[in-house]
Design a protein around this motif. Structure first.
Motif, mmCIF file in Angstrom:
data_model
loop_
_atom_site.group_PDB
_atom_site.id
_atom_site.type_symbol
_atom_site.label_atom_id
_atom_site.label_comp_id
_atom_site.label_asym_id
_atom_site.label_seq_id
_atom_site.Cartn_x
_atom_site.Cartn_y
_atom_site.Cartn_z
ATOM 1 N N PRO A 52 0.981 -1.324 0.262
ATOM 2 C CA PRO A 52 0.369 -0.026 -0.049
ATOM 3 C C PRO A 52 0.985 1.437 -0.456
ATOM 4 C CG PRO A 52 0.201 -1.051 1.803
ATOM 5 C CD PRO A 52 1.053 -2.584 1.949
ATOM 6 N N GLU A 53 2.247 1.260 0.150
ATOM 7 C CA GLU A 53 3.185 2.551 0.222
ATOM 8 C C GLU A 53 4.267 1.970 -0.331
ATOM 9 O OE1 GLU A 53 2.982 2.418 4.959
ATOM 10 O OE2 GLU A 53 2.359 3.567 4.272
ATOM 11 N N HIS A 54 5.287 3.097 -0.450
ATOM 12 C CA HIS A 54 6.430 2.924 -0.575
ATOM 13 C C HIS A 54 7.274 1.870 0.736
ATOM 14 C CE1 HIS A 54 6.881 4.078 -4.648
ATOM 15 N NE2 HIS A 54 6.095 5.000 -4.240
ATOM 16 N N LEU A 55 8.107 0.795 0.889
ATOM 17 C CA LEU A 55 9.415 0.508 1.420
ATOM 18 C C LEU A 55 10.065 1.564 2.779
ATOM 19 C CD1 LEU A 55 10.561 -3.134 0.646
ATOM 20 C CD2 LEU A 55 8.589 -3.068 1.768
ATOM 21 N N PRO A 56 10.270 1.532 4.274
ATOM 22 C CA PRO A 56 10.923 2.670 4.487
ATOM 23 C C PRO A 56 12.006 2.270 3.775
ATOM 24 C CG PRO A 56 9.658 1.008 6.074
ATOM 25 C CD PRO A 56 9.170 1.079 4.662
ATOM 26 N N PRO A 57 13.265 3.637 4.027
ATOM 27 C CA PRO A 57 14.437 3.024 4.345
ATOM 28 C C PRO A 57 15.068 2.262 5.319
ATOM 29 C CG PRO A 57 14.160 4.945 4.789
ATOM 30 C CD PRO A 57 12.564 4.653 4.686
ATOM 31 N N GLY A 58 15.748 1.098 4.434
ATOM 32 C CA GLY A 58 16.054 0.189 5.252
ATOM 33 C C GLY A 58 16.100 -1.190 4.630
ATOM 34 N N GLU A 59 14.658 -1.115 4.366
ATOM 35 C CA GLU A 59 13.991 -2.408 4.194
ATOM 36 C C GLU A 59 13.599 -2.926 2.727
ATOM 37 O OE1 GLU A 59 9.229 -4.086 5.468
ATOM 38 O OE2 GLU A 59 9.987 -2.085 5.970
ATOM 39 N N GLU A 60 14.035 -4.015 2.548
ATOM 40 C CA GLU A 60 14.624 -4.173 0.888
ATOM 41 C C GLU A 60 13.069 -5.669 1.029
ATOM 42 O OE1 GLU A 60 18.014 -6.409 -1.295
ATOM 43 O OE2 GLU A 60 18.300 -5.995 0.896
ATOM 44 N N MET A 61 12.751 -5.579 -0.494
ATOM 45 C CA MET A 61 12.086 -6.665 -1.112
ATOM 46 C C MET A 61 12.748 -7.286 -1.914
ATOM 47 S SD MET A 61 9.336 -6.388 -4.030
ATOM 48 C CE MET A 61 8.216 -5.049 -3.575
ATOM 49 N N LEU A 62 12.631 -8.795 -1.390
ATOM 50 C CA LEU A 62 13.277 -9.888 -1.207
ATOM 51 C C LEU A 62 12.314 -11.243 -2.513
ATOM 52 C CD1 LEU A 62 14.366 -10.937 2.393
ATOM 53 C CD2 LEU A 62 15.818 -9.256 0.936
ATOM 54 N N TRP A 63 11.651 -11.117 -1.893
ATOM 55 C CA TRP A 63 10.387 -11.885 -2.871
ATOM 56 C C TRP A 63 9.218 -11.973 -2.962
ATOM 57 C CZ3 TRP A 63 6.037 -15.229 -2.313
ATOM 58 C CH2 TRP A 63 6.039 -16.499 -2.936
ATOM 59 N N GLN A 64 8.245 -11.593 -4.294
ATOM 60 C CA GLN A 64 7.036 -11.552 -4.698
ATOM 61 C C GLN A 64 6.993 -13.004 -4.938
ATOM 62 O OE1 GLN A 64 6.193 -8.006 -6.596
ATOM 63 N NE2 GLN A 64 5.303 -7.090 -4.049
ATOM 64 N N GLY A 65 5.554 -13.395 -4.830
ATOM 65 C CA GLY A 65 4.863 -13.885 -5.872
ATOM 66 C C GLY A 65 2.840 -14.049 -5.797
ATOM 67 N N ALA A 66 2.545 -15.131 -5.920
ATOM 68 C CA ALA A 66 1.549 -15.012 -6.006
ATOM 69 C C ALA A 66 0.990 -16.504 -5.996
ATOM 70 C CB ALA A 66 0.549 -14.480 -7.682
ATOM 71 N N PRO A 67 -0.227 -17.130 -5.167
ATOM 72 C CA PRO A 67 -0.594 -18.425 -5.969
ATOM 73 C C PRO A 67 -1.184 -19.071 -7.297
ATOM 74 C CG PRO A 67 -2.195 -17.284 -3.883
ATOM 75 C CD PRO A 67 -1.525 -16.251 -4.735
ATOM 76 N N ARG A 68 -0.444 -20.768 -7.212
ATOM 77 C CA ARG A 68 -0.925 -21.155 -8.665
ATOM 78 C C ARG A 68 -2.088 -21.530 -8.524
ATOM 79 N NH1 ARG A 68 2.342 -25.947 -10.883
ATOM 80 N NH2 ARG A 68 4.252 -24.375 -11.342
ATOM 81 N N TRP A 69 -3.452 -20.692 -8.955
ATOM 82 C CA TRP A 69 -4.743 -20.852 -8.844
ATOM 83 C C TRP A 69 -5.275 -22.659 -9.764
ATOM 84 C CZ3 TRP A 69 -8.309 -21.899 -12.632
ATOM 85 C CH2 TRP A 69 -8.516 -22.297 -14.112
ATOM 86 N N THR A 70 -4.872 -22.969 -10.371
ATOM 87 C CA THR A 70 -4.667 -24.417 -10.214
ATOM 88 C C THR A 70 -4.745 -25.565 -9.433
ATOM 89 O OG1 THR A 70 -3.026 -25.026 -11.501
ATOM 90 C CG2 THR A 70 -4.684 -24.320 -13.021
ATOM 91 N N THR A 71 -4.022 -25.171 -8.900
ATOM 92 C CA THR A 71 -3.560 -25.819 -7.388
ATOM 93 C C THR A 71 -4.192 -25.017 -6.723
ATOM 94 O OG1 THR A 71 -0.680 -25.768 -8.182
ATOM 95 C CG2 THR A 71 -1.817 -26.371 -5.119
#
Length: 218
Positions: free
Chosen positions: A13-32
């Motif tokens: 919902p907002e940009h990450l604060p300083p010092g916090e890093e995005m490491l991974w993003q993913g989503a469910p496989r809809w068939t599973t």
């Protein structure tokens, strides 16, 4: 947990604060998700048995073949509608869901009609486990601290099944689950090493899963 209308960063919902890093993003496989959360296979089997019972019952009572076929087709149509509706819902949930792991928290964005964001800071996570399936998708349930509050109904289907009293938020039906689990494991270990958190205390207790590990679950 909150609703939101604007998404400056996908899944957040907002940009990450300083010092916090995005490491991974993913989503469910809809068939599973359709198979394991909405049980489309079980529903298909149910309608198959109903159709078989209907056909045998009609034949045993001497119904005309045309009547038997029409009755079976109506049941088949009803089953296809039910399975299609469940599959469509799974597809919509898969498309609307984003799981994010940062260096400080796990974030879930989900909701088809009413998008919501839920944050789980590492300080509130007691352990993270992993369950992998044959298709290389899997689940990562999070065991939260007693002080953390989570709603089973609000989180479903992004929650471990049957854990009602102590809901466990879960990254569900994600592809390449081993990679996501390793990233989360390393992030939790790094967080525990940098701060005096309950994670370090839990790691010292014998006979329990370390919070920095993503161990296979039952």
């Amino acid at each position: 947990m909150r609703e939101y209308d604007f998404e400056p960063v996908r899944g957040l919902p907002e940009h990450l604060p300083p010092g916090e890093e995005m490491l991974w993003q993913g989503a469910p496989r809809w068939t599973t998700l359709a198979r394991r959360a909405f049980h489309v296979g079980t529903v298909a089997l149910y309608f198959g048995l109903i159709i078989l019972w209907r056909v045998l019952a009609d034949l045993s009572t001497g119904e005309a073949l045309a009547t038997v076929v029409v009755g079976a087709l109506w049941m088949l149509l009803l089953g296809l509608v039910a399975i299609g509706a469940l599959a469509l819902l799974a597809f919509a949930m898969g498309r609307s869901t984003v799981y994010t792991i940062t260096s400080r928290r796990v974030v879930m964005r989900f909701g088809v009609a009413l998008p919501m964001i839920v944050n789980f800071p590492f300080a509130q996570i007691r352990s993270a486990q992993m369950k992998r399936y044959l298709d290389d998708t899997g689940d990562i349930p999070l065991v939260l601290a007693e002080s953390a509050r989570a709603s089973y109904l609000v989180l479903w289907p992004h929650v471990r099944p049957w854990h009602f009293t102590r809901p466990q938020p879960m990254l569900r039906a994600i592809p390449d689950v081993a990679k996501a689990a390793e990233i989360l494991s390393n992030a939790l270990a790094a967080f525990a090493a940098q701060s005096e958190s309950p994670l370090e205390q839990l790691e010292e207790r014998p006979g329990q899963h370390a919070a920095s590990s993503a161990a296979p679950s039952s």
